[in-house]
Write an enzyme that holds these catalytic residues in place. Structure first.
Site, PDB file in Angstrom:
ATOM      1  N   ASP A  79       0.933  -1.321  -0.020  1.00 23.86           N
ATOM      2  CA  ASP A  79       0.059   0.082  -0.041  1.00 23.86           C
ATOM      3  C   ASP A  79       0.866   1.273   0.067  1.00 23.86           C
ATOM      4  O   ASP A  79       2.129   1.244  -0.402  1.00 23.86           O
ATOM      5  CB  ASP A  79      -0.942  -0.157   1.300  1.00 23.86           C
ATOM      6  N   ASP A  80       0.305   2.358   0.632  1.00 28.18           N
ATOM      7  CA  ASP A  80       1.123   3.610   0.722  1.00 28.18           C
ATOM      8  C   ASP A  80       2.419   3.599   1.144  1.00 28.18           C
ATOM      9  O   ASP A  80       2.653   2.698   1.892  1.00 28.18           O
ATOM     10  CB  ASP A  80       0.427   4.637   1.129  1.00 28.18           C
ATOM     11  N   LYS A 156      -3.751  -0.899  -6.936  1.00 27.34           N
ATOM     12  CA  LYS A 156      -4.596  -0.180  -6.229  1.00 27.34           C
ATOM     13  C   LYS A 156      -4.350   1.287  -6.560  1.00 27.34           C
ATOM     14  O   LYS A 156      -3.438   1.694  -6.080  1.00 27.34           O
ATOM     15  CB  LYS A 156      -4.593  -0.483  -4.647  1.00 27.34           C
ATOM     16  N   ASP A 158      -5.459   5.117  -5.880  1.00 28.59           N
ATOM     17  CA  ASP A 158      -6.188   5.778  -4.843  1.00 28.59           C
ATOM     18  C   ASP A 158      -6.453   7.089  -5.543  1.00 28.59           C
ATOM     19  O   ASP A 158      -6.142   7.398  -6.637  1.00 28.59           O
ATOM     20  CB  ASP A 158      -5.385   5.941  -3.693  1.00 28.59           C
ATOM     21  N   SER A 190     -10.257   3.618  -6.330  1.00 31.65           N
ATOM     22  CA  SER A 190     -10.865   4.110  -5.306  1.00 31.65           C
ATOM     23  C   SER A 190     -11.900   5.096  -5.737  1.00 31.65           C
ATOM     24  O   SER A 190     -12.540   5.923  -4.853  1.00 31.65           O
ATOM     25  CB  SER A 190      -9.951   4.591  -4.525  1.00 31.65           C
ATOM     26  N   ARG A 215     -13.454   0.586  -4.705  1.00 31.62           N
ATOM     27  CA  ARG A 215     -13.936   1.185  -3.331  1.00 31.62           C
ATOM     28  C   ARG A 215     -14.889   1.941  -3.437  1.00 31.62           C
ATOM     29  O   ARG A 215     -15.012   3.080  -4.172  1.00 31.62           O
ATOM     30  CB  ARG A 215     -12.319   1.535  -2.696  1.00 31.62           C
ATOM     31  N   ASP A 219     -12.609   4.001   4.584  1.00 33.57           N
ATOM     32  CA  ASP A 219     -11.789   3.145   4.893  1.00 33.57           C
ATOM     33  C   ASP A 219     -12.286   2.448   6.125  1.00 33.57           C
ATOM     34  O   ASP A 219     -12.797   3.080   7.008  1.00 33.57           O
ATOM     35  CB  ASP A 219     -10.378   3.844   5.231  1.00 33.57           C
TER      36      ASP A 219
END
Length: 450
Positions: A79-80, A156, A158, A190, A215, A219
């Site tokens: 992830d980030d 993913k 975002d 997202s 998404r 969250d």
């Protein structure tokens, strides 16, 4: 006017749909760093838990050695906070050299050598949510090519630090750019979560032509309250969300937090059951190196996984919701005010999944119903309790049954017709063979279902 102009421009772009990549015909399964490890980059003081090459190698080892991969958990997702704070001289994203000394391509090889796949994170904006370099519109193509060259299998994407117009252009552009690389890369957007998650701002049928996963909402946090808010939102808006889901494209209520700190065992079973009913991605965010036996048993429950991975790919729905109106002690014990909810999902081979959820906080509740009341047609049925392992026989549509549901817990049933034609190899035996369930446990009659 600018918004309308962009819409017209997009209508002229021949989008090569992510749905055409042939990926994610069932919801993705795997592990992701974010909810459990967040943006811990302090590898000097916390080397076991910081966002680093070591963390993802450790999780890949656990997925490949502890039985997860064989159950379908195949993605290891970054992830980030994996990036350097600056792009390279060639304009490409690059990993932090101290925390990822071997680079992402070598990490991908390590993961692939274990029969797993690598997911990575980027952001459709000027910066990621945690302030690392974002993917602006002019960087979409080079970032897609970079990910493909590294051997990435899942992105993913975002939406922090971007506006509506940038998202409207950028998400479809990334879809096209990923497909243009020639590498199959599953694409998680997202986008809906940044524009409210609902029509008319979100066209889910168009979204299916762009993304494999999307998404929709907030969250998830490590708490029962957070999980309930997500369940409530998805159930309230199921008429908008449910029809769009299916093989190749899935609604995403966010990660599984089972095995962390915020859920009881009952609540953990609730998340597993409802994520299975919703045909949601089963992406764990926990520490697989120190998982409790209870958490492992829930996450590795073969029947729950089989329901989630059903090839029909129909997302389930909440059938009914009964709540307490006056809140008196007497009302708490009236069936119509019991705070019980029932969820249903149709499955392959004429089977169905049912989840009985208790929103109560006081004591187990003995819930009475029948399959006919839950819209089942006439016939003979059997029901396998996913978490207890017991099988109920002798059910007809009108047979009254009762189930005891613990506070904030569930009872989950796999319901199938009792009789099968010689050509029908599905239903209950199909589920047992497919998921190597050696026994469905004790056979009981409807009157003793507790």
């Amino acid at each position: 006017m600018e918004y309308v102009r962009v819409l017209l421009l997009l209508a002229l772009i021949p989008v090569s749909a992510s749905l055409d990549n042939g990926l994610l015909r069932t919801p993705p399964m795997g592990w992701m760093a974010w909810e459990r490890f967040r943006c811990d980059i302090d590898c000097n003081n916390d080397p076991e838990n910081c966002i680093s090459e070591k963390l993802f190698r450790d999780m890949a080892d656990r997925l490949s050695e502890d039985g997860w991969r064989e159950l379908g958990y195949e993605y290891v997702m970054i992830d980030d906070c994996w990036m350097s704070m600056q792009r390279g001289s060639d304009g490409r994203l690059q990993p932090d050299p101290t925390r990822f000394p071997g680079g992402i391509a070598n990490l991908a090889k390590y993961i692939h050598n274990r029969g797993l796949k690598l997911g990575i994170y980027a952001d459709m904006g000027s910066a990621t949510c945690m302030g690392y370099p974002g993917t602006t519109l002019d960087k979409v193509e080079i970032d897609a090519k970079t990910f493909a060259s590294w051997g990435v299998d899942y992105l993913k994407f975002d939406g922090c630090n971007s506006n509506v117009i940038e998202q409207l252009i950028g998400y479809p552009l990334m879809s096209m750019a990923l497909n243009a690389t020639g590498r199959p890369i599953a694409y998680s957007c997202s986008w809906p979560a940044y524009v409210g998650g609902l029509p008319p701002k979100v066209n889910y049928y168009l979204l299916r032509d762009i993304c494999n996963v999307w998404r929709n909402f907030d969250d998830i946090q490590d708490s029962w309250d957070s999980m309930q808010s997500i369940i409530n939102w998805f159930s309230t808006h199921q008429d908008d969300l449910q029809p769009a889901a299916g093989p190749g494209g899935w609604n995403d209520p966010d990660m599984l937090i089972i095995g962390n700190f915020g859920l009881s065992v009952e609540q953990a079973r609730t998340q597993m059951a409802l994520w299975a009913i919703m045909a949601a991605p089963l992406i764990m965010s926990n520490d697989l190196r120190s998982l409790s036996n209870d958490a492992r048993a829930i996450l590795q429950n073969r029947a729950a996984i089989a329901i989630n991975q059903d090839p029909r790919g129909i997302q389930g729905r909440r059938l009914l919701q009964v709540t307490v109106s006056s809140g008196t002690i007497t009302d708490q014990f009236k069936p119509e005010k019991s705070r019980i909810e029932v969820y249903w999902r149709p499955l392959s081979h004429s089977a169905n999944a049912l989840v009985f959820l208790s929103r109560r906080q006081d004591m187990p509740y003995l819930y009475h119903s029948s399959l006919a009341k839950l819209n089942f047609t006439a016939g003979s049925y059997e029901a396998y309790d996913v978490f207890s392992g017991k099988t109920t026989t002798g059910l007809t549509a009108t047979t009254e049954f009762k189930v005891s549901i613990n506070p904030s817990g569930v009872v989950m049933w796999y319901v199938y017709p009792a009789k099968q034609s010689p050509k029908d190899t599905g239903r209950y035996p199909y589920m047992r063979r497919k998921n190597r369930l050696s026994s469905f446990g004790k056979i009981i009659k409807p009157s003793s279902v507790l």
